[in-house]
Structures are given as structure tokens and as C-alpha cells.
Design a protein around this motif. Structure first.
Motif, PDB file in Angstrom:
ATOM      1  N   CYS A  47      -3.261   2.542  -2.582  1.00 17.30           N
ATOM      2  CA  CYS A  47      -4.432   2.387  -1.717  1.00 17.30           C
ATOM      3  C   CYS A  47      -4.267   1.117  -0.893  1.00 17.30           C
ATOM      4  N   THR A  48      -4.751   1.150   0.342  1.00 14.48           N
ATOM      5  CA  THR A  48      -4.726  -0.019   1.218  1.00 14.48           C
ATOM      6  C   THR A  48      -6.138  -0.258   1.736  1.00 14.48           C
ATOM      7  N   VAL A  49      -6.600  -1.517   1.674  1.00 17.81           N
ATOM      8  CA  VAL A  49      -7.980  -1.845   2.035  1.00 17.81           C
ATOM      9  C   VAL A  49      -7.980  -2.810   3.212  1.00 17.81           C
ATOM     10  N   TYR A  50      -8.768  -2.471   4.239  1.00 16.53           N
ATOM     11  CA  TYR A  50      -8.868  -3.270   5.454  1.00 16.53           C
ATOM     12  C   TYR A  50     -10.277  -3.849   5.569  1.00 16.53           C
ATOM     13  N   ASP A  51     -10.373  -5.062   6.144  1.00 13.70           N
ATOM     14  CA  ASP A  51     -11.689  -5.625   6.420  1.00 13.70           C
ATOM     15  C   ASP A  51     -12.185  -5.135   7.770  1.00 13.70           C
ATOM     16  N   SER A  52     -13.324  -5.665   8.250  1.00 17.71           N
ATOM     17  CA  SER A  52     -13.927  -5.189   9.488  1.00 17.71           C
ATOM     18  C   SER A  52     -13.103  -5.531  10.725  1.00 17.71           C
ATOM     19  N   LYS A  53     -12.132  -6.455  10.574  1.00 17.02           N
ATOM     20  CA  LYS A  53     -11.268  -6.815  11.699  1.00 17.02           C
ATOM     21  C   LYS A  53      -9.958  -6.042  11.690  1.00 17.02           C
ATOM     22  N   GLY A  54      -9.805  -5.152  10.716  1.00 18.88           N
ATOM     23  CA  GLY A  54      -8.591  -4.366  10.640  1.00 18.88           C
ATOM     24  C   GLY A  54      -7.458  -5.055   9.912  1.00 18.88           C
ATOM     25  N   GLN A  55      -7.748  -6.180   9.231  1.00 20.01           N
ATOM     26  CA  GLN A  55      -6.730  -6.895   8.482  1.00 20.01           C
ATOM     27  C   GLN A  55      -6.665  -6.390   7.042  1.00 20.01           C
ATOM     28  N   ILE A  56      -5.457  -6.290   6.500  1.00 20.00           N
ATOM     29  CA  ILE A  56      -5.295  -5.855   5.107  1.00 20.00           C
ATOM     30  C   ILE A  56      -5.792  -6.964   4.180  1.00 20.00           C
ATOM     31  N   VAL A  57      -6.647  -6.601   3.215  1.00 19.25           N
ATOM     32  CA  VAL A  57      -7.155  -7.589   2.261  1.00 19.25           C
ATOM     33  C   VAL A  57      -6.780  -7.255   0.819  1.00 19.25           C
ATOM     34  N   TYR A  58      -6.653  -5.962   0.506  1.00 19.95           N
ATOM     35  CA  TYR A  58      -6.256  -5.541  -0.841  1.00 19.95           C
ATOM     36  C   TYR A  58      -5.275  -4.389  -0.741  1.00 19.95           C
ATOM     37  N   ARG A  59      -4.478  -4.230  -1.784  1.00 21.94           N
ATOM     38  CA  ARG A  59      -3.533  -3.106  -1.795  1.00 21.94           C
ATOM     39  C   ARG A  59      -3.158  -2.759  -3.231  1.00 21.94           C
ATOM     40  N   ILE A  60      -2.797  -1.513  -3.408  1.00 22.05           N
ATOM     41  CA  ILE A  60      -2.274  -1.007  -4.674  1.00 22.05           C
ATOM     42  C   ILE A  60      -1.042  -0.187  -4.345  1.00 22.05           C
ATOM     43  N   ASP A  61       0.056  -0.480  -4.991  1.00 19.68           N
ATOM     44  CA  ASP A  61       1.302   0.244  -4.752  1.00 19.68           C
ATOM     45  C   ASP A  61       1.845   0.765  -6.071  1.00 19.68           C
ATOM     46  N   ASN A  62       1.797   2.074  -6.247  1.00 16.81           N
ATOM     47  CA  ASN A  62       2.355   2.701  -7.448  1.00 16.81           C
ATOM     48  C   ASN A  62       3.724   3.312  -7.179  1.00 16.81           C
ATOM     49  N   TYR A  63       4.229   3.116  -5.968  1.00 20.18           N
ATOM     50  CA  TYR A  63       5.523   3.660  -5.573  1.00 20.18           C
ATOM     51  C   TYR A  63       5.526   5.170  -5.761  1.00 20.18           C
ATOM     52  N   ASN A  64       6.439   5.736  -6.515  1.00 18.29           N
ATOM     53  CA  ASN A  64       6.496   7.194  -6.623  1.00 18.29           C
ATOM     54  C   ASN A  64       5.771   7.699  -7.864  1.00 18.29           C
ATOM     55  N   ILE A  65       4.942   6.852  -8.491  1.00 16.28           N
ATOM     56  CA  ILE A  65       4.238   7.242  -9.712  1.00 16.28           C
ATOM     57  C   ILE A  65       2.791   7.560  -9.376  1.00 16.28           C
ATOM     58  N   LYS A  66       2.301   8.705  -9.831  1.00 15.02           N
ATOM     59  CA  LYS A  66       0.897   9.059  -9.677  1.00 15.02           C
ATOM     60  C   LYS A  66       0.312   9.300 -11.062  1.00 15.02           C
ATOM     61  N   ARG A  67      -0.989   9.049 -11.189  1.00 16.83           N
ATOM     62  CA  ARG A  67      -1.672   9.135 -12.474  1.00 16.83           C
ATOM     63  C   ARG A  67      -1.066   8.142 -13.464  1.00 16.83           C
ATOM     64  N   SER A  68      -0.769   6.957 -12.987  1.00 13.88           N
ATOM     65  CA  SER A  68      -0.183   5.925 -13.829  1.00 13.88           C
ATOM     66  C   SER A  68      -1.197   5.440 -14.849  1.00 13.88           C
ATOM     67  N   LYS A  69      -0.731   5.006 -15.999  1.00 14.61           N
ATOM     68  CA  LYS A  69      -1.609   4.467 -17.042  1.00 14.61           C
ATOM     69  C   LYS A  69      -1.947   3.007 -16.790  1.00 14.61           C
ATOM     70  N   GLU A  70      -1.244   2.381 -15.850  1.00  8.55           N
ATOM     71  CA  GLU A  70      -1.543   0.992 -15.514  1.00  8.55           C
ATOM     72  C   GLU A  70      -1.265   0.759 -14.030  1.00  8.55           C
ATOM     73  N   VAL A  71      -2.224   0.161 -13.334  1.00  7.90           N
ATOM     74  CA  VAL A  71      -2.042  -0.179 -11.929  1.00  7.90           C
ATOM     75  C   VAL A  71      -2.455  -1.626 -11.716  1.00  7.90           C
ATOM     76  N   HIS A  72      -1.994  -2.194 -10.596  1.00  7.03           N
ATOM     77  CA  HIS A  72      -2.275  -3.598 -10.299  1.00  7.03           C
ATOM     78  C   HIS A  72      -2.936  -3.703  -8.930  1.00  7.03           C
ATOM     79  N   LEU A  73      -4.124  -4.305  -8.894  1.00  5.41           N
ATOM     80  CA  LEU A  73      -4.809  -4.580  -7.643  1.00  5.41           C
ATOM     81  C   LEU A  73      -4.323  -5.924  -7.114  1.00  5.41           C
TER      82      LEU A  73
END
Length: 209
Positions: A47-73
């Protein structure tokens, strides 16, 4: 990559002085974010999160894994803010959130928050209800509730006061964006990173991350 902006009609509620820095995750004003349920990593999940100015503020990268048991914000600099783990136990499972600081995880054994489904809720609104316990390492913990629908999320206090809300993003013309583009509204004086951690749990519940 093109910037993604919040609805212009809502920007009047946001002042330029309330933008988020890498060290501040709270604002005295209501903040509006755009959630793109895609990772910036090519062919990755997250997931990628943008603020009201269109700048990235948060992200989650699981690469090629879906339904992971652990993710990092992470924040925009790739610094981990929360680690979220799916705890599958007999009968009922739950999700644990571990908050990081500059030196590392604050506690590797005691979660900073915990999310559990509320069962036997007799309602006819096709919603699922979850209890959020904050401060699991304290004698007295604070609580939120999550009301989770198919395309919506509400985070409220125990008294029912709205803390944050997620719904499908809508253009000023009224046209809805795709189901993977969402709007997140966070009320004043609420930790944005905590809200995003709880929204991440909802993404895991719906197998979106």
C-alpha cells in the motif's frame, strides 16, 4: 509517478502548516490522505499513502508475498513505524501491533496494540466489529472500535466518537475511482501512524495487502 491528490473540495479544511514531517504524526486539523492499495515495488504487494499535496507519507511493501503473517508500516524514508503480526490461535485469532522507535522495536514480546474481532454482535448492517486495545503493556489500556464494511472502515472511541474513516475515493465530478484507491480522513489530534497501522490490519483482514 503522477501525484495523487485528495478531493479539492476538502482541501479547505487543511492548512499548509499542518503537513506531516517525518518526526510528527499528529495535526491540530483534520487531515485527508489517499490510499493506493498497491506497492511502489514492481509486481509487489502492499500500500502507498499520499498526503493532500500528493507526497508519499506511508508505505507497505510485501514484495511478491500476499496474505503475509507479518507486515511493516514505514514512513516515506523507509523507516519502520509499526510491525503487525497475524496471530492465528485456536477458535479466535487476533492481530498484534509492535511500535518501533529510533533504536528498534519498543517491545519484542508485548504488543503496543491488539485487534480482536467482536463476535455475537446482533446487527443487520453486514458490518464486522473489532476491538482495539491500546497500551497492552500498561495496567490500564485504552480502547477503540473498528467498524469494517466491504469498502469502508470507521475507527471510533468507546463512546462512539469518530477517529478516522476510510471510503472509496471520489473525484470532484462525483465519479468514483477504482476500488484500490481510497480516501482516509483522520480527525484532529489523532496519531496518523497509529490510524494507518489499524487500517493496515483491516487490509490484512480483507486480504488486500
Amino acid at each position: 509517478m503522477a501525484k495523487v491528490y485528495s478531493n479539492k473540495s476538502n482541501l479547505s479544511t487543511i492548512s499548509s502548516s499542518s503537513s506531516i514531517s517525518s518526526n510528527s504524526y499528529m495535526s491540530p486539523r483534520r487531515e485527508i490522505f489517499t490510499l493506493w492499495m498497491k506497492s511502489l515495488v514492481y509486481h509487489g504487494n502492499g500500500c502507498t499513502v499520499y498526503d493532500s499535496k500528493g507526497q508519499i507519507v506511508y508505505r507497505i511493501d510485501n514484495y511478491n508475498i500476499k496474505r503475509s503473517k507479518e507486515v511493516h508500516l514505514m514512513d516515506s524514508n523507509g523507516r519502520v513505524l509499526f510491525s503487525i503480526r497475524n496471530r492465528k490461535v485456536p477458535v479466535f485469532g487476533h492481530w498484534d501491533g509492535y511500535k518501533w522507535n529510533y533504536e528498534g522495536v519498543t517491545s519484542k514480546e508485548i504488543p503496543w496494540f491488539q485487534v480482536k474481532k467482536i463476535h455475537n454482535v446482533l446487527r443487520g448492517d453486514n458490518m464486522n466489529y473489532y476491538n482495539v486495545i491500546l497500551g497492552c503493556n500498561q495496567a490500564e489500556a485504552n480502547c477503540y472500535n473498528i467498524i469494517l464494511g466491504t469498502t469502508s472502515i470507521k475507527i471510533v472511541t468507546q463512546a462512539g466518537r469518530l477517529v478516522a474513516e476510510v471510503k472509496q475515493k471520489q473525484a470532484t465530478s462525483g465519479v468514483l475511482f477504482g476500488s484500490d484507491v481510497l480516501t482516509l480522513v483522520v480527525e484532529p489530534h489523532v496519531d496518523h501512524s497509529l490510524v494507518m497501522a489499524l487500517v493496515t490490519v483491516c487490509g490484512l483482514i480483507h486480504h488486500k495487502i
